[in-house]
Every structure is written in structure tokens, then in C-alpha cells.
Scaffold this motif. Structure first.
Motif, short mmCIF file in Angstrom:
data_model
loop_
_atom_site.label_atom_id
_atom_site.label_comp_id
_atom_site.label_asym_id
_atom_site.label_seq_id
_atom_site.Cartn_x
_atom_site.Cartn_y
_atom_site.Cartn_z
N ASN A 127 34.34 25.50 -43.20
CA ASN A 127 33.88 26.88 -43.41
C ASN A 127 32.67 27.24 -42.54
N LYS A 128 32.33 26.36 -41.61
CA LYS A 128 31.23 26.65 -40.69
C LYS A 128 31.79 27.30 -39.42
N THR A 129 30.89 27.95 -38.65
CA THR A 129 31.32 28.65 -37.44
C THR A 129 30.57 28.15 -36.21
N TYR A 130 31.18 28.40 -35.05
CA TYR A 130 30.54 28.07 -33.77
C TYR A 130 31.01 29.07 -32.73
N GLN A 131 30.07 29.51 -31.88
CA GLN A 131 30.38 30.49 -30.83
C GLN A 131 30.75 29.79 -29.53
N LEU A 132 32.02 29.90 -29.14
CA LEU A 132 32.43 29.42 -27.83
C LEU A 132 32.14 30.51 -26.80
N LYS A 133 31.68 30.10 -25.63
CA LYS A 133 31.35 31.06 -24.58
C LYS A 133 32.19 30.79 -23.35
N ALA A 134 32.78 31.84 -22.83
CA ALA A 134 33.64 31.74 -21.64
C ALA A 134 32.91 32.27 -20.41
N THR A 135 33.05 31.56 -19.29
CA THR A 135 32.51 32.01 -18.01
C THR A 135 33.66 32.20 -17.03
N VAL A 136 33.80 33.44 -16.54
CA VAL A 136 34.89 33.78 -15.63
C VAL A 136 34.40 33.73 -14.19
N TYR A 137 35.18 33.11 -13.31
CA TYR A 137 34.85 33.01 -11.89
C TYR A 137 35.90 33.75 -11.06
N PRO A 138 35.47 34.34 -9.94
CA PRO A 138 34.10 34.44 -9.44
C PRO A 138 33.28 35.41 -10.31
N SER A 139 31.99 35.38 -10.10
CA SER A 139 31.10 36.21 -10.92
C SER A 139 31.33 37.69 -10.71
N ASN A 140 31.94 38.08 -9.55
CA ASN A 140 32.20 39.49 -9.29
C ASN A 140 33.65 39.89 -9.61
N ALA A 141 34.29 39.08 -10.45
CA ALA A 141 35.66 39.42 -10.84
C ALA A 141 35.68 40.82 -11.46
N THR A 142 36.72 41.58 -11.11
CA THR A 142 36.80 42.96 -11.59
C THR A 142 36.96 43.02 -13.10
N ASN A 143 37.85 42.20 -13.65
CA ASN A 143 38.11 42.22 -15.08
C ASN A 143 37.79 40.84 -15.65
N LYS A 144 36.72 40.76 -16.44
CA LYS A 144 36.30 39.48 -17.01
C LYS A 144 36.72 39.33 -18.47
N ASN A 145 37.55 40.21 -18.94
CA ASN A 145 37.98 40.13 -20.33
C ASN A 145 38.88 38.90 -20.55
N VAL A 146 38.73 38.31 -21.75
CA VAL A 146 39.54 37.13 -22.10
C VAL A 146 40.13 37.31 -23.51
N LYS A 147 41.18 36.54 -23.75
CA LYS A 147 41.78 36.50 -25.09
C LYS A 147 41.68 35.10 -25.65
N TRP A 148 41.56 35.04 -27.00
CA TRP A 148 41.37 33.75 -27.67
C TRP A 148 42.56 33.46 -28.59
N LYS A 149 42.94 32.17 -28.68
CA LYS A 149 44.05 31.79 -29.55
C LYS A 149 43.85 30.36 -30.06
N SER A 150 44.21 30.16 -31.34
CA SER A 150 44.15 28.82 -31.94
C SER A 150 45.55 28.26 -32.03
#
Length: 242
Positions: A36-59
Motif C-alpha cells: 500500500n506504499k507508493t513510489y514516483q517513477l520518473k521518465a527521461t525522454v531523449y533527445p532533450s529537444n524531442a517534440t513530444n515527450k509524453n509517455v504512457k504507463w502500464k503494469s
């Protein structure tokens, strides 16, 4: 480009292209979290100037680890693991993190009795309660201090072998916490006997059975003797057949 003198011009057509992500990484590849605990995963998209940095998450199994649209994971099923996948909306690049939900440790065990008695050849069942109630591993082992007096099986069933006392110990497999019950094997006296019928009207030549119940149920000697007050009226056999 236009000159201030003479208004001469030159042109260049500039086409702005979308920069498609070439890779995505997560801040963790494996993590352990509590139930029941939580943790924040962080995504880094390359290159840094990518037009669309949106991501989707799935378990891989949301009943074990749940993840929301922002990459916050939550442990749902102790002792199990699930893989969290992050995928870029543009380019479909993926990164994964294996999340294990920590088991809930046992903190103790209690038996339903600390002392008990049983007749020779009879059994009683001890019940173990592991705490907390949501402990992941509730398995226990049983042991008798004197198997010549009393034995115990893997389900806590204690059998009286001979008169005396034995200590029955229950131990949790997780943490080795113990609970104990001192069992005395002795002759259990009969406190009474009941018949299933108190009055019967029967035709001459008819037969029927009477059933006797000795109390307590674990009395050492439950043998009974049948007798008729007048065998010229009714006879009874050794097993209660009239």
C-alpha cells in the motif's frame, strides 16, 4: 531578408520538423516498495529537444502493482512482483522497471489455549493465530516435547499417547515466533450418559435400537453396559438392540 537601401530581398524556406524520441529511461530499473506504499517513477525522454515527450504507463499486473498516468506506482499484493512499462507516445520507445512488493512480516503467534487435557487415545485440535492478520507467510510448524505422552501433526491435532504432560510448541516459519500449550494426558472421567429415547411403545416381537451418548466426548472409558429391568418383558443386547 530585405536591404534598407534599395529594398532588395532574398528568401530561404525553413521547414521545422518534428524531433522524434530516440530513447526513454527511468530513474530506477528495480525497486522494492511496501504494501500500500507508493513510489514516483520518473521518465527521461531523449533527445532533450524531442517534440513530444509524453509517455504512457502500464503494469504487467495491476493487482500486484498499480501505476497511474503520472508514473506513481503502488504496492497491492505483498510478496509479488510486476513489471512497469513506460512507452513514449511518439516513437514508441520503452523503458521498464521491475517492482517487488515487500512481504508483510509475521510479528507473533498465539494459540487458542495455553493448557489443555486429553484422554489417552483421543485427540484435541490446537489453533494458531499468526499476527498481523495480513501477514504474507502464516505457515507454522508443530512439535511435541514428549511424543511418548502426546503427539502433534502438521495441522495442530494433538493425540494423547500415555498419561503425563507434554509441551506443544507452534513456531512461525517467518520470524520463528513461538506459542506453547501444556497438554496433560489423563483419564477423563465420565460425567453422564444420555439415551436418544426416554419412552418407546413397541409391539410384541418388534425390535429397535437405543443409542447412548457418553459425556464428555473425550472421556477415557466410554464403555457402557445394557440391562433390562425385566427380561420377560423386554430384552436388550450388548449393543443396545431391544
Amino acid at each position: 531578408c530585405t536591404t534598407e537601401d534599395g529594398k532588395k530581398t532574398a528568401k530561404c524556406v525553413v521547414t521545422v520538423k518534428k524531433v522524434v524520441p530516440t530513447k526513454v529511461t527511468l530513474n530506477k530499473k528495480t525497486i522494492n516498495i511496501g504494501y500500500n506504499k507508493t513510489y514516483q517513477l520518473k521518465a527521461t525522454v531523449y533527445p532533450s529537444n524531442a517534440t513530444n515527450k509524453n509517455v504512457k504507463w502500464k503494469s504487467s499486473d495491476k493487482s500486484i502493482v498499480y501505476v497511474n498516468s503520472k508514473g506513481v506506482v503502488q504496492g497491492m499484493k505483498p510478496g509479488k512482483s510486476a513489471v512497469i512499462t513506460c512507452t513514449t507516445v511518439s516513437g514508441k520507445k520503452i523503458a521498464q522497471c521491475t517492482v517487488k512488493v515487500n512481504p508483510i512480516k509475521a510479528k507473533g503467534v498465539k494459540l487458542n489455549a495455553t493448557t489443555a487435557s486429553v484422554g489417552k487415545g483421543y485427540t484435541i485440535t490446537l489453533k494458531a493465530t499468526v499476527s498481523p492478520s495480513n501477514a504474507t507467510n502464516k505457515a507454522v510448524t508443530w512439535k511435541s516435547s514428549n511424543t511418548a505422552v502426546a503427539t502433534v501433526n502438521s495441522k495442530g491435532v494433538v493425540k494423547g499417547i500415555s498419561n503425563g504432560k507434554a509441551v506443544i510448541t507452534c513456531t512461525t516459519k517467518d520470524g520463528s515466533f513461538t506459542g506453547r500449550c501444556t497438554v496433560e494426558v489423563k483419564n477423563i472421567k465420565v460425567l453422564g450418559v444420555m439415551l436418544d429415547k426416554t419412552r418407546v411403545n413397541a409391539d410384541k416381537g418388534a425390535t429397535f435400537n437405543l443409542k447412548a451418548t457418553v459425556v464428555p466426548e473425550n472421556a477415557t472409558n466410554k464403555g457402557i453396559v445394557w440391562k433390562s429391568s425385566d427380561i420377560s418383558v423386554a430384552r436388550v443386547t450388548a449393543d443396545g438392540r431391544v
